[in-house]
Design a protein around this motif. Structure first.
Motif, PDB file in Angstrom:
ATOM      1  N   ARG A   1      -6.723   6.966   7.267  1.00  0.00           N
ATOM      2  CA  ARG A   1      -6.319   6.223   6.068  1.00  0.00           C
ATOM      3  C   ARG A   1      -6.962   4.843   6.061  1.00  0.00           C
ATOM      4  NH1 ARG A   1       0.139   7.261   5.638  1.00  0.00           N
ATOM      5  NH2 ARG A   1       0.046   9.477   6.003  1.00  0.00           N
TER       6      ARG A   1
ATOM      7  N   ASN B   1     -11.827   2.467  -0.225  1.00  0.00           N
ATOM      8  CA  ASN B   1     -10.983   3.658  -0.126  1.00  0.00           C
ATOM      9  C   ASN B   1     -10.016   3.598   1.056  1.00  0.00           C
ATOM     10  OD1 ASN B   1     -11.954   5.184  -2.371  1.00  0.00           O
ATOM     11  ND2 ASN B   1     -13.864   5.419  -1.245  1.00  0.00           N
ATOM     12  N   SER B   2      -9.948   2.447   1.723  1.00  0.00           N
ATOM     13  CA  SER B   2      -9.023   2.280   2.838  1.00  0.00           C
ATOM     14  C   SER B   2      -7.612   2.084   2.305  1.00  0.00           C
ATOM     15  CB  SER B   2      -9.435   1.058   3.667  1.00  0.00           C
ATOM     16  OG  SER B   2      -8.577   0.900   4.771  1.00  0.00           O
ATOM     17  N   ARG B   3      -6.655   2.571   3.052  1.00  0.00           N
ATOM     18  CA  ARG B   3      -5.252   2.441   2.644  1.00  0.00           C
ATOM     19  C   ARG B   3      -4.435   2.035   3.861  1.00  0.00           C
ATOM     20  NH1 ARG B   3      -1.405   6.251   2.990  1.00  0.00           N
ATOM     21  NH2 ARG B   3       0.509   5.725   1.946  1.00  0.00           N
ATOM     22  N   ASN B   4      -3.906   0.833   3.839  1.00  0.00           N
ATOM     23  CA  ASN B   4      -3.062   0.383   4.937  1.00  0.00           C
ATOM     24  C   ASN B   4      -1.718   1.103   4.869  1.00  0.00           C
ATOM     25  OD1 ASN B   4      -4.862  -1.417   6.117  1.00  0.00           O
ATOM     26  ND2 ASN B   4      -4.336  -3.010   4.643  1.00  0.00           N
TER      27      ASN B   4
END
Length: 168
Positions: A116, A152-155
Motif C-alpha cells: 500500500r 498511488n501510495s496509501r498510508n
C-alpha cells in the motif's frame, strides 16, 4: 486452498503455452539465484506492481519446462525471500507461498503482495532505488514512474496497523 493459487496457476499456464514468455505478474526460476541484489529487485518490482506478483520456482529458466522442486529447497527459498523482503526493502514486503502440483511436478509459488505504501525501494537508499515490472522484466523505475508510485501510495489508517505482541 488459498484463493490466489488458482489464479497464479492460470497465469503460469498462460505464460508457458503456446509460446513461453514471462509477464509482468509472474517470473519463473529453476531455483534460487545466489544474486541477492537481483532477488531484492524482483521483490521490489512485484510489491510496486498493481495486485503484486508471483515468483515461481521449479521451471527451467531457458526452456520453460516444468522441473519441479523438493520441499527442503522450497523451505530455503521461502526463508531467504522472507528475510530479503523484511530486511532489504523499505517498507518491508509481505509474502505468501504454496507448493502446487502442476502437470505432475511440484512447483513453488511465492506471492509478493502489492504494498500500500509506495514506492518499495532498497533499504537505506532513496526512492530512486525502486523497481518495476515492464515487458516481463524487472528494471529500475524512471523518475516519472517513481512519481506515479508516490501518487498511488496509501498510508494505512490506525485501525489497519498490526497490534504488537511485545505488550504483556
Amino acid at each position: 486452498m488459498k484463493k490466489w493459487i488458482g489464479a497464479a496457476a492460470k497465469i503460469l499456464e498462460t505464460c508457458l503455452d503456446p509460446v513461453p514468455h514471462e509477464c509482468n505478474e509472474l517470473d519463473w526460476k529453476q531455483s534460487l539465484s545466489p544474486k541477492k541484489d537481483r532477488l531484492t529487485q524482483h521483490l521490489s518490482a512485484f510489491a510496486n506492481h498493481p495486485n503484486g506478483g508471483i515468483l515461481v520456482f521449479g521451471v527451467d529458466d531457458q526452456t520453460a519446462t516444468l522441473k519441479g522442486i523438493q520441499q527442503p529447497e522450497a523451505a530455503a527459498i521461502v526463508g531467504q525471500l522472507a528475510n530479503l523482503g523484511r530486511n532489504a526493502l523499505e517498507p518491508p514486503v509481505t509474502l505468501d507461498h504454496a507448493i502446487v502440483d502442476i502437470a505432475g511436478s511440484p512447483v513453488l509459488f511465492v506471492l509478493v503482495k502489492e504494498s500500500r505504501i509506495k514506492p518499495v525501494h532498497l533499504r537505506g537508499k532513496s526512492f530512486d532505488h525502486c523497481y518495476i515490472r515492464s515487458g516481463g522484466t524487472t528494471r529500475q523505475a524512471s523518475r516519472q514512474e517513481v512519481g506515479s508510485l508516490l501518487l498511488n501510495s496509501r498510508n494505512p489508517k490506525w485501525e489497519e496497523l498490526r497490534a504488537t505482541l511485545l505488550l504483556d
